[in-house]
Scaffold this active site. Structure first.
Site: not given
Ligand code: 5GP
Ligand code: ZN
Length: 114
Positions: A31-32, A97, A101, A103
């Site tokens: 993750d960014i 987003v 996804h 996490h």
């Protein structure tokens, strides 16, 4: 592939990311903006916007997401200490987003949700 989708662009290498796993069906990357020492996102390569868009046909894919997250947790040394898997759905679920996804969070004591 959805040409407006950030994560589809990551899958297609149109945007850079720190990829930690890839096979024919899944991609995983860091993750960014990590919220824990380990914070990865595991995504299907097929564009599915939200959990609401999943069908019975996706059951196997979802199972693979969880099993891959478990393996990544193990490889990163947090399987035994513990980790959290999160799927956010839509606005009040905190989804930002719109490409499904999961996490994977761990490496510190995580607190209660909410
Ligand atoms: P959501 O809030 O939708 O459940 O999670 C979206 C996650 O994607 C956030 O944790 C956010 O930090 C991460 N993210 C957003 N843009 C990028 C990006 O360009 N690259 C990476 N690696 N992660 C991103
Ligand atoms: Zn997408």
């Amino acid at each position: 592939m959805n040409s407006d989708c950030l994560f589809c662009k990551i899958i297609n290498r149109e945007l850079p990311s720190d990829i930690v796993f890839e096979d024919e069906e899944l991609l995983a990357f860091n993750d960014i903006s990590p919220q824990a020492p380990t914070h990865m996102l595991i995504i299907p390569k097929v564009h599915v916007a939200t959990v609401n868009d999943l069908t019975e046909a996706d059951a196997g894919l979802l199972g693979k997401l969880v099993l891959r997250a478990r393996t990544l947790a193990d490889e990163n040394g947090i399987a035994k200490s513990g980790f959290r898997l999160v799927l956010n759905c839509n606005g009040e679920g905190g989804q930002t987003v719109y490409h499904l996804h999961m996490h994977l969070l761990g490496g510190r004591q995580l607190r209660g949700l909410g």
